[in-house]
Design a protein around this motif. Sequence first.
Motif, PDB file in Angstrom:
ATOM      1  N   ARG A  54       0.810  -1.221   0.000  1.00 25.04           N
ATOM      2  CA  ARG A  54       0.000   0.000   0.000  1.00 25.04           C
ATOM      3  C   ARG A  54       0.840   1.268   0.000  1.00 25.04           C
ATOM      4  O   ARG A  54       0.436   2.287  -0.556  1.00 25.04           O
ATOM      5  N   SER A  77       0.729   5.213  -1.655  1.00 28.19           N
ATOM      6  CA  SER A  77       0.553   6.386  -0.800  1.00 28.19           C
ATOM      7  C   SER A  77       1.740   7.324  -0.846  1.00 28.19           C
ATOM      8  O   SER A  77       1.575   8.549  -0.798  1.00 28.19           O
ATOM      9  N   ILE A  84      -5.036  11.694   4.419  1.00 26.21           N
ATOM     10  CA  ILE A  84      -4.928  10.766   3.303  1.00 26.21           C
ATOM     11  C   ILE A  84      -5.928   9.617   3.415  1.00 26.21           C
ATOM     12  O   ILE A  84      -6.368   9.070   2.401  1.00 26.21           O
ATOM     13  N   GLU A 113      -8.125   8.999   0.202  1.00 23.50           N
ATOM     14  CA  GLU A 113      -8.036   7.729  -0.509  1.00 23.50           C
ATOM     15  C   GLU A 113      -9.366   6.991  -0.509  1.00 23.50           C
ATOM     16  O   GLU A 113      -9.686   6.281  -1.471  1.00 23.50           O
ATOM     17  N   GLY A 167      -4.233   2.955  -1.170  1.00 22.11           N
ATOM     18  CA  GLY A 167      -3.037   3.251  -0.404  1.00 22.11           C
ATOM     19  C   GLY A 167      -3.198   2.883   1.053  1.00 22.11           C
ATOM     20  O   GLY A 167      -4.124   2.158   1.450  1.00 22.11           O
ATOM     21  N   GLY A 186      -4.021   4.833   3.484  1.00 24.02           N
ATOM     22  CA  GLY A 186      -5.210   5.460   4.064  1.00 24.02           C
ATOM     23  C   GLY A 186      -6.443   4.592   3.958  1.00 24.02           C
ATOM     24  O   GLY A 186      -7.197   4.432   4.931  1.00 24.02           O
TER      25      GLY A 186
END
Length: 327
Positions: A98, A102, A263, A267, A274, A276
């Motif tokens: 992930r 991110s 985030i 997201e 990601g 988040g």
Amino acid sequence: MNRVKYICSTTARMLTLLIAVSILSFILISASPVDPLKAYVGAESTLSEEAKEEVAEYWGLNDPPAERFLTWADHTLHGDLGQSITYNMPVSTVIADRFKYSVALILAAWVLSGIIGFTAGIFAAVKKGSIFDKCVKTFCLILQSAPVFWFGLLMLTVFSIILGWFPIGQAVPVDKLAADVTIWDRIYHMILPAVTLSILGTGKITLYTRQKLIEIMHSDYILFARARGESVKQLVIRHGLRNIAMPAITLQFASFSELFGGIALAETVFSYPGIGSAVTAAALNADAPLLIGIAMFSALFVFVGNFIANVLYGVVDPRLKEGGYRA
């Protein structure tokens, strides 16, 4: 000796931070009303009680909280962050998969917010009292009070649904095989969430840079430089930039924590895969190993950002020292 002392104290602060974050995260997760067993098997699951008991035993959900934390801490010291209940894979694997999405989004938003905020703050200060200055201040104040999810939905509605300039979500096109996805496809899908995060992060640095430069432009040595015939451009470049660089660096690196805070919502709004969105999924499932792992990783990321800021202080102004160590 000063350098060794500084490195040791920095390492000690980092370890203390990670320990505190892990303990606090576990306490908050344990107090959560979400039942991880029900979240894992489903509220309407038809599994027998014996099967549910086996699942709970497998994930260690029947153990006392203190025992679960000590077991997790022992495994972590040996390099094992545990198994994610949500994704049924090692926490380290989930974070690694992930984070590559991110980090690109965070860095893009971070750089954009710094450039836009610093530049807008300088021009607003130079043109103090003008229509441009008033518009910049009003826009920044509105951004300061705008929730991330609301602004993200607004950007998605305008630029994706109404105008159709950008895709609605995801990090890559859903109609392409992984081998056919290009770098441009990834950048194209990242533009809208990155711009959303960057715009929300510009308000504070713009206002602070503007105010700091206004104070500098009214100082005695600037008045003396004006008397010598220096233009506004020369005043800003020769005397203003160095003096406003320090607070700008401080705010910009401090915004790492704000980016991590926003985030998750960004997201989720943009369906971006990601860290988040992983936090949101883990929270809904009371996935303690994954949540603690991401919390520690986020704290480490922010800590490193602040450390880099301290090093850059010495680059901008060599007179500054941190704990006796000249950066």
